[in-house]
Structure formats: C-alpha cells, structure tokens
Design an enzyme around this catalytic site. Sequence first.
Site, PDB file in Angstrom:
ATOM      1  N   TRP A  49       1.279 -19.581  -3.410  1.00  0.00           N
ATOM      2  CA  TRP A  49       1.845 -18.860  -4.969  1.00  0.00           C
ATOM      3  C   TRP A  49       0.716 -18.052  -5.666  1.00  0.00           C
ATOM      4  O   TRP A  49       0.449 -17.281  -5.897  1.00  0.00           O
ATOM      5  CB  TRP A  49       2.535 -19.574  -5.516  1.00  0.00           C
ATOM      6  CG  TRP A  49       3.406 -18.572  -6.045  1.00  0.00           C
ATOM      7  CD1 TRP A  49       4.493 -17.109  -6.327  1.00  0.00           C
ATOM      8  CD2 TRP A  49       2.821 -18.272  -8.010  1.00  0.00           C
ATOM      9  NE1 TRP A  49       4.342 -17.016  -6.742  1.00  0.00           N
ATOM     10  CE2 TRP A  49       3.614 -17.425  -8.579  1.00  0.00           C
ATOM     11  CE3 TRP A  49       1.838 -19.394  -8.388  1.00  0.00           C
ATOM     12  CZ2 TRP A  49       3.285 -17.280  -9.534  1.00  0.00           C
ATOM     13  CZ3 TRP A  49       1.911 -19.019  -9.742  1.00  0.00           C
ATOM     14  CH2 TRP A  49       3.006 -17.268 -10.431  1.00  0.00           C
ATOM     15  N   HIS A  50      -0.459 -19.474  -5.930  1.00  0.00           N
ATOM     16  CA  HIS A  50      -1.648 -18.920  -6.971  1.00  0.00           C
ATOM     17  C   HIS A  50      -2.578 -18.595  -6.378  1.00  0.00           C
ATOM     18  O   HIS A  50      -3.034 -17.717  -6.957  1.00  0.00           O
ATOM     19  CB  HIS A  50      -2.198 -20.776  -7.052  1.00  0.00           C
ATOM     20  CG  HIS A  50      -0.930 -21.503  -8.481  1.00  0.00           C
ATOM     21  ND1 HIS A  50       0.338 -22.072  -7.744  1.00  0.00           N
ATOM     22  CD2 HIS A  50      -1.158 -21.781  -9.473  1.00  0.00           C
ATOM     23  CE1 HIS A  50       0.506 -22.322  -8.561  1.00  0.00           C
ATOM     24  NE2 HIS A  50      -0.158 -22.423  -9.327  1.00  0.00           N
ATOM     25  N   GLY A  51      -3.178 -18.173  -4.872  1.00  0.00           N
ATOM     26  CA  GLY A  51      -3.967 -17.218  -4.096  1.00  0.00           C
ATOM     27  C   GLY A  51      -3.901 -17.037  -2.777  1.00  0.00           C
ATOM     28  O   GLY A  51      -3.666 -18.279  -2.234  1.00  0.00           O
ATOM     29  N   CYS A  61       3.317 -23.566  -2.859  1.00  0.00           N
ATOM     30  CA  CYS A  61       3.059 -23.404  -4.586  1.00  0.00           C
ATOM     31  C   CYS A  61       1.735 -23.387  -4.815  1.00  0.00           C
ATOM     32  O   CYS A  61       1.064 -22.586  -5.133  1.00  0.00           O
ATOM     33  CB  CYS A  61       3.114 -24.944  -5.390  1.00  0.00           C
ATOM     34  SG  CYS A  61       2.949 -25.450  -7.039  1.00  0.00           S
TER      35      CYS A  61
END
Lengths: 499, 77
Positions: free
Chosen positions: A343-345, A340
């Site tokens: 995934w954001h960066g 997670c």
Amino acid sequence: MFSSFSIEKIFSLLKYDQNDPLIFSTSLFLILFFVFLVFYNLLGKNKNARIFLLIVFSFYFYYKSAGVYFLVPIASAVVNFYIGKWISANEKFLYKRLLLFLALVVNIALLGYFKYTNFILQIIGDISGGQVTPLAIFLPIGISFYTFKALNYIFDIYYDTLKPSASLRDFSLYIFFFPNILMGPIDRAADFLPQIEREPFISKEDIGRAVFLISLGLIKKVVIADYIGLNFVDRIFDFPLRYTGVENLLAVYGYILQIYCDFSGYTDMAIGVALLTGFKLMDNFNYPFKATSIADFWRRWHISLSKWLLDYLFKPVQISSRGLKIFGNVLALVVTFFVCGLWHGAGWNFILWGVFHGTLMSISLFFKKPKERLYKFLKIHDTKFLKFLQTVITFHLVAVSFLIFRSHEMQNVTDTLSQIFNFFHAEVFVQFAEKLPLILGLITVGYFFHFMPASLGQRIQKIITSMPLPAKVLFLVIVIWLAAQFKSADIQPFIYFQF
Amino acid sequence: MISPELKKVILSELDLDDFDLQDTTIAPEVPGWDSLNHVNIILAVEKFFNVKFKSYEVLRLKNVGDLQTLVNSKTGK
C-alpha cells in the site's frame, strides 16, 4: 499591461501543476483557505450552499494537484455510491457477496492500474530476463487514501453496520473532503457522513485545538522534517560509505524523526483544518516511539490505516483461518503486513518493510508466554526498567525497518549498518555537534517533545484555547513566519568530515 | 444481558478472575482482549457452546452483547 500580466501570473499560480501540489504548508494554500473560510462562515446558515462550497473547494484542491485526473475520485465516488446502495438493497446474501467482490475488483483495479502496473511489468521483465519499457502512467495523488476510504464504506454496508448514504453529493464530499484526500487520515464513512447533516458547530475548544494542531503540524513538517531531511538525512543516505558510523546512526535517528514529523505533521494540519470547517477527523498518531512492542507501535502509528487493515483484512483472514490456531494469526499477520507494505508504494523496499513488521509480530506470538515467564523469573515484570528496555528495543527495530523502507537497494541498508557496526568513530560526534548545531538541536528537540508526557501537549492546547481570538491569530502568524524562515533558508553547507 | 456461561468462557480464556461484562462492553475495554487474542475467545465460545459461527457473523460483531445474541441464535435460546 500591468493588469493582464498580473492576471496571467495569478492564473498560472492557480492552475494545475504536478510539481506544486496544494499542500497545507504552502503559502498559496494558507491564502486560499483563509478566503474559503470567510465565505464558508458567511454561508453558515445555508446548509446546501455551504456543502456546495466545500465540494467546489475540495474539487479545486484536488485539481490543483492532479489536473484532469480529478476525474478518478469522481469515478470512484459514483461507482462506490451505487455499489453501496445495491449491496444494501439486496436481500440475498449471495448477491451481497458478489457486489462486494465487484467493488473490490473495481477499486483494486483502479488502484492497481495507476500505482502498480509498472512494478508488475518490472517484475515480469526481471523474471523473463527481457527489457520492459515502463508505461507513462500518471499516479493521481492520494489514490491509496481515497480508495481505502471508499472501501471502508462498502465493507461496513456489507457487514450491515452502516446504512448507505442517501445522497451522492454527501458521499462525494466524504471521498473528496480536501483536508484528508491527499494523505489521510483514512476516516470512516460511519463517522464522517453524519457530520455533513449536522449544523457545523465550532466551539472555542475546537478553534484552540485547530490552532494548536496547525501550528504543531507546521513546525513538525517545515521546521523539523523538511529541514533535517534536506540538510542532513538525504546527504548521509546518498553516500553512507563516505561517513562514519556515528553520522549514519544519527541519520537513521534523524530519518525516523523526519518521516514521523512529515507524516504526522501533515495529518495534524489536516485534522486542524478540518476542525475549522466543523468536521472532526480521527486521530492518526499517538506518540509512536513510546511503543513497547511492534504491536503497540501499530496502535500508535498511522492509526487510521492500521485500524482499516485490522478490521477489513487482518480480522477476515484471522477468523476464516481460525482452525489453524496460532498459525491462523501468523497467516493473517503476514498477509496484512505484506499488503500494508505494498500500500505504501510499488517497490520491494516497501514490501520488505511490511514483511519485516509482520515477521517480528509473528515471532513475538510464539515467545509471548516464555517472555512473561522470563520477566517474572528476573523480577522485572511490570517494572519501569522493563518498559524502558522494551521501548528502546522497539524503537531500534522500527528504525531498522524504516532504513529498509527508505532504501531502494538493499546495498544502502547493509552499507549503513556496516558503517554503524564497523566504523563507528564516536569522537566524530563532537565535530558533528560543533559544525551542525541546528541539525543536532532540531533532532534533540524533536525527540525531547516526543518523549514528554502527553499532558504537555494538552496543557499547551488549553493555553491556546484560553487566548482571545486576536492572540490566537497572532500565535498562528508567528508560527507561519517561523516556518517561512526555515523554508526560505538556504541549504545549509554540509561539512564532509575527513579522518 | 450477558449469560453467566458466556462470561465464564470469556474470562477463563483471558485468565481474568472477574470483569463486569455488559452488552455494550467492547473488546479493547477488557484486559487482554486484543486483536490477536480475539480469535482464541471465538474458538473457546464455539467449543463451549458446541456451535459454529460463519466468518461474516463474527466480523460484524460490535460488542459482547452482539456475541451473546449470536450465541443465543445458534443455541436456539
């Protein structure tokens, strides 16, 4: 001469510009969308022409933000469409598995190349102690969103809970659909694909809800998020040591409100815009700061992503490691929140943010029963007081996590926290309120409406729905005008408080 | 139709006195049946019926009716 100049100007405005994506809060989008809606409604009876127009507009929308890289989602659509077909057509479970593996490799490789190559190179450089020059890789906007959309289609076919789409055209529309291609919601193919075949029916309630959501989204994004971000939060976080603890604390509160209003405002607009084209997208936020635990927070924050991670990552890890009992859950939580975060960066701050959430949820697993016993012993079980306490604690844990999320260097996190705990100076609040009343007002109003009962939003939505169409349009125009005032306002002078 | 045995196992794992479990009942509708507790229910069902599910079989379950069908297929009913 005049006309050639104008045409050139319009052309340059309409062509790809990396720094000027076609996001919903821009006036260019609003104009183009209005023109699109006129033609879309004229074609209402002709399904093929309508879908064609929707795809062309979606292609253009993506091209405007990504240029030639609009070929990436096209490749994603074609590859996933055929792999989905093959998975469904194969009788042998082993082949289905291999094809699922192939889909995962292709999608993760695509995402990995564009998003994580330089991060991996940087890690290699750090480990080897050498200098690694980053590669000039363009990040196609929204790639994390549409890759996950494609993958939920593949997983559902693999689990045999979804029949593959018979039409590459329809599946491409699912991948490319302009309202959610840039920032979600990460809609489910199972919910979206059947809507393409249906006659678009936009009820009075849908129009009311769309006007409500677009207005709410604009206010959240432009009036609150952009304004307090630019005029307050960024300035404090750039130099936390120059400010007192009270300002740093307000910046932390301001930042989580900013990120919530920015992201949820954008998806509110996405859902509203989609409704006007006759499509219903899934909800993405549900008053996340009202959460009474971190688990509850993830049921309310970026719901389309958290449900995706729950169904396609957490559950498979949890079920396959069920022999480990509670530690199977811990493993699944840590893996899920690590992904997670990633995934954001591509950055350690995002990974740390994810692992922080995974760790908090793992710890709460072990304390679940002792906590229940303690609440019963203190006679606060199921009381409003306990709920309030849990909400306050969860909110502050989330705030700390987003402080990590925002900081590329851990030093910023420790600086901010040390100012809050060691250099608070509560009296500065009065000066702050006097000098920056609009910032304080926006933060207060933002939180006030967030903590109001959800029925308030429903009531406003009902009022908008009951308005005649011209009044709805007028309402929307007023909101756009208000947003434009905030957008064009000069950057507010920022007073550095001396002590 | 949910068998009394399956109902008993699920309700006892969730510490519930009674709950009307139907074929179409989904986990979030049942108090306490959250994503973290889900694995405990699956383990309890496997233990009670002395069966072993494949991960794939569990992951594609949509509702309690699907779980009943899976149990039936494993116990030969």
